[in-house]
Design a protein around this motif. Sequence first.
Motif, PDB file in Angstrom:
ATOM      1  N   MET A  70       0.844  -1.126   0.019  1.00 16.72           N
ATOM      2  CA  MET A  70      -0.052   0.135  -0.037  1.00 16.72           C
ATOM      3  C   MET A  70       0.798   1.200  -0.050  1.00 16.72           C
ATOM      4  SD  MET A  70      -2.981   1.596   0.219  1.00 16.72           S
ATOM      5  CE  MET A  70      -4.160   0.881   0.832  1.00 16.72           C
ATOM      6  N   TYR A  71       0.587   2.135  -0.981  1.00 12.15           N
ATOM      7  CA  TYR A  71       1.333   3.401  -0.985  1.00 12.15           C
ATOM      8  C   TYR A  71       0.213   4.432  -0.790  1.00 12.15           C
ATOM      9  CZ  TYR A  71       5.249   1.174  -3.083  1.00 12.15           C
ATOM     10  OH  TYR A  71       6.402   0.319  -3.450  1.00 12.15           O
ATOM     11  N   ARG A  72       0.920   5.425  -0.061  1.00 13.79           N
ATOM     12  CA  ARG A  72       0.144   6.713  -0.127  1.00 13.79           C
ATOM     13  C   ARG A  72       0.793   8.024  -0.490  1.00 13.79           C
ATOM     14  NH1 ARG A  72      -4.434   6.771   3.541  1.00 13.79           N
ATOM     15  NH2 ARG A  72      -4.654   4.629   4.512  1.00 13.79           N
ATOM     16  N   CYS A  73       0.249   9.060  -0.883  1.00 12.59           N
ATOM     17  CA  CYS A  73       0.452  10.025  -1.366  1.00 12.59           C
ATOM     18  C   CYS A  73       1.369  10.941  -0.130  1.00 12.59           C
ATOM     19  CB  CYS A  73      -0.459  11.061  -1.751  1.00 12.59           C
ATOM     20  SG  CYS A  73       0.144  12.638  -1.975  1.00 12.59           S
ATOM     21  N   TRP A  74       2.464  11.271  -0.143  1.00 14.25           N
ATOM     22  CA  TRP A  74       3.085  11.971   1.193  1.00 14.25           C
ATOM     23  C   TRP A  74       2.575  13.506   1.567  1.00 14.25           C
ATOM     24  CZ3 TRP A  74       6.102  16.422   1.564  1.00 14.25           C
ATOM     25  CH2 TRP A  74       6.150  17.137   0.337  1.00 14.25           C
ATOM     26  N   LYS A  75       1.781  13.837   0.449  1.00  4.91           N
ATOM     27  CA  LYS A  75       1.373  15.206   0.706  1.00  4.91           C
ATOM     28  C   LYS A  75      -0.170  15.394   1.347  1.00  4.91           C
ATOM     29  CE  LYS A  75       1.739  19.393  -1.776  1.00  4.91           C
ATOM     30  NZ  LYS A  75       1.967  19.904  -3.209  1.00  4.91           N
ATOM     31  N   CYS A  76      -0.779  14.447   0.671  1.00  4.53           N
ATOM     32  CA  CYS A  76      -2.345  14.650   1.235  1.00  4.53           C
ATOM     33  C   CYS A  76      -2.869  13.228   1.754  1.00  4.53           C
ATOM     34  CB  CYS A  76      -3.196  14.754  -0.003  1.00  4.53           C
ATOM     35  SG  CYS A  76      -3.332  13.686  -1.315  1.00  4.53           S
ATOM     36  N   HIS A  77      -1.803  12.164   1.534  1.00  8.23           N
ATOM     37  CA  HIS A  77      -2.188  10.941   2.200  1.00  8.23           C
ATOM     38  C   HIS A  77      -3.209  10.126   1.651  1.00  8.23           C
ATOM     39  CE1 HIS A  77       0.544  12.251   5.399  1.00  8.23           C
ATOM     40  NE2 HIS A  77      -0.106  13.098   5.474  1.00  8.23           N
ATOM     41  N   GLY A 105       4.793   8.199 -14.953  1.00  7.14           N
ATOM     42  CA  GLY A 105       3.917   9.582 -14.654  1.00  7.14           C
ATOM     43  C   GLY A 105       2.864   9.269 -13.858  1.00  7.14           C
ATOM     44  N   LEU A 106       3.052   8.406 -12.937  1.00  8.01           N
ATOM     45  CA  LEU A 106       1.833   8.221 -12.044  1.00  8.01           C
ATOM     46  C   LEU A 106       1.841   9.570 -10.872  1.00  8.01           C
ATOM     47  CD1 LEU A 106      -0.238   6.548 -10.427  1.00  8.01           C
ATOM     48  CD2 LEU A 106       1.559   5.679  -9.121  1.00  8.01           C
ATOM     49  N   GLN A 107       0.741   9.988 -10.768  1.00  3.41           N
ATOM     50  CA  GLN A 107       0.362  11.116  -9.995  1.00  3.41           C
ATOM     51  C   GLN A 107      -0.783  10.964  -9.029  1.00  3.41           C
ATOM     52  OE1 GLN A 107      -0.153  14.461 -12.968  1.00  3.41           O
ATOM     53  NE2 GLN A 107       1.712  15.300 -12.176  1.00  3.41           N
ATOM     54  N   CYS A 108      -0.890  11.508  -7.939  1.00  4.74           N
ATOM     55  CA  CYS A 108      -1.831  11.433  -7.091  1.00  4.74           C
ATOM     56  C   CYS A 108      -3.089  12.010  -7.802  1.00  4.74           C
ATOM     57  CB  CYS A 108      -1.404  12.376  -5.814  1.00  4.74           C
ATOM     58  SG  CYS A 108      -2.987  12.402  -4.803  1.00  4.74           S
ATOM     59  N   GLU A 109      -4.149  11.216  -7.400  1.00  6.48           N
ATOM     60  CA  GLU A 109      -5.434  11.704  -8.289  1.00  6.48           C
ATOM     61  C   GLU A 109      -6.009  13.119  -7.536  1.00  6.48           C
ATOM     62  OE1 GLU A 109      -7.948   8.552  -8.165  1.00  6.48           O
ATOM     63  OE2 GLU A 109      -6.800   7.317  -9.577  1.00  6.48           O
ATOM     64  N   ARG A 110      -5.694  13.223  -6.280  1.00  3.63           N
ATOM     65  CA  ARG A 110      -6.307  14.334  -5.637  1.00  3.63           C
ATOM     66  C   ARG A 110      -5.336  15.527  -5.865  1.00  3.63           C
ATOM     67  NH1 ARG A 110      -8.022  13.419   0.466  1.00  3.63           N
ATOM     68  NH2 ARG A 110      -9.669  12.545  -0.507  1.00  3.63           N
ATOM     69  N   ARG A 156       9.874   8.038  -5.292  1.00  2.00           N
ATOM     70  CA  ARG A 156       9.387   9.240  -6.171  1.00  2.00           C
ATOM     71  C   ARG A 156       9.031   8.836  -7.486  1.00  2.00           C
ATOM     72  NH1 ARG A 156      13.281  11.526  -2.905  1.00  2.00           N
ATOM     73  NH2 ARG A 156      12.894  13.674  -2.300  1.00  2.00           N
ATOM     74  N   SER A 157       8.017   9.040  -8.003  1.00  3.73           N
ATOM     75  CA  SER A 157       7.519   8.435  -9.406  1.00  3.73           C
ATOM     76  C   SER A 157       8.318   9.122 -10.410  1.00  3.73           C
ATOM     77  CB  SER A 157       5.869   8.657  -9.695  1.00  3.73           C
ATOM     78  OG  SER A 157       5.564   8.401 -10.917  1.00  3.73           O
ATOM     79  N   LYS A 158       8.553   8.387 -11.580  1.00  2.00           N
ATOM     80  CA  LYS A 158       9.507   8.936 -12.924  1.00  2.00           C
ATOM     81  C   LYS A 158       8.388   9.972 -13.805  1.00  2.00           C
ATOM     82  CE  LYS A 158      12.621   5.159 -13.218  1.00  2.00           C
ATOM     83  NZ  LYS A 158      13.162   4.337 -13.833  1.00  2.00           N
TER      84      LYS A 158
END
Length: 44
Positions: A1-8, A19-24, A42-44
């Motif tokens: 399980m991964y989480r966005c470091w910014k908005c979790h 090019g994966l990005q957080c959807e939020r 870090r995603s490329k």
Amino acid sequence: MYRCWKCHEPMKANLNSVGLQCERCGSKIFYKERPNITKVVRSK
Ligand SMILES: [Zn+2]
């Protein structure tokens, strides 16, 4: 399980995708949830 470091936001997509990005928030940095270890990826 991964989480966005910014908005979790939990990431459902495969982190190996390019090019994966957080959807939020659009962040490209994620961390892997583990009981004792936090690994930042870090995603490329
Ligand atoms: Zn985010």
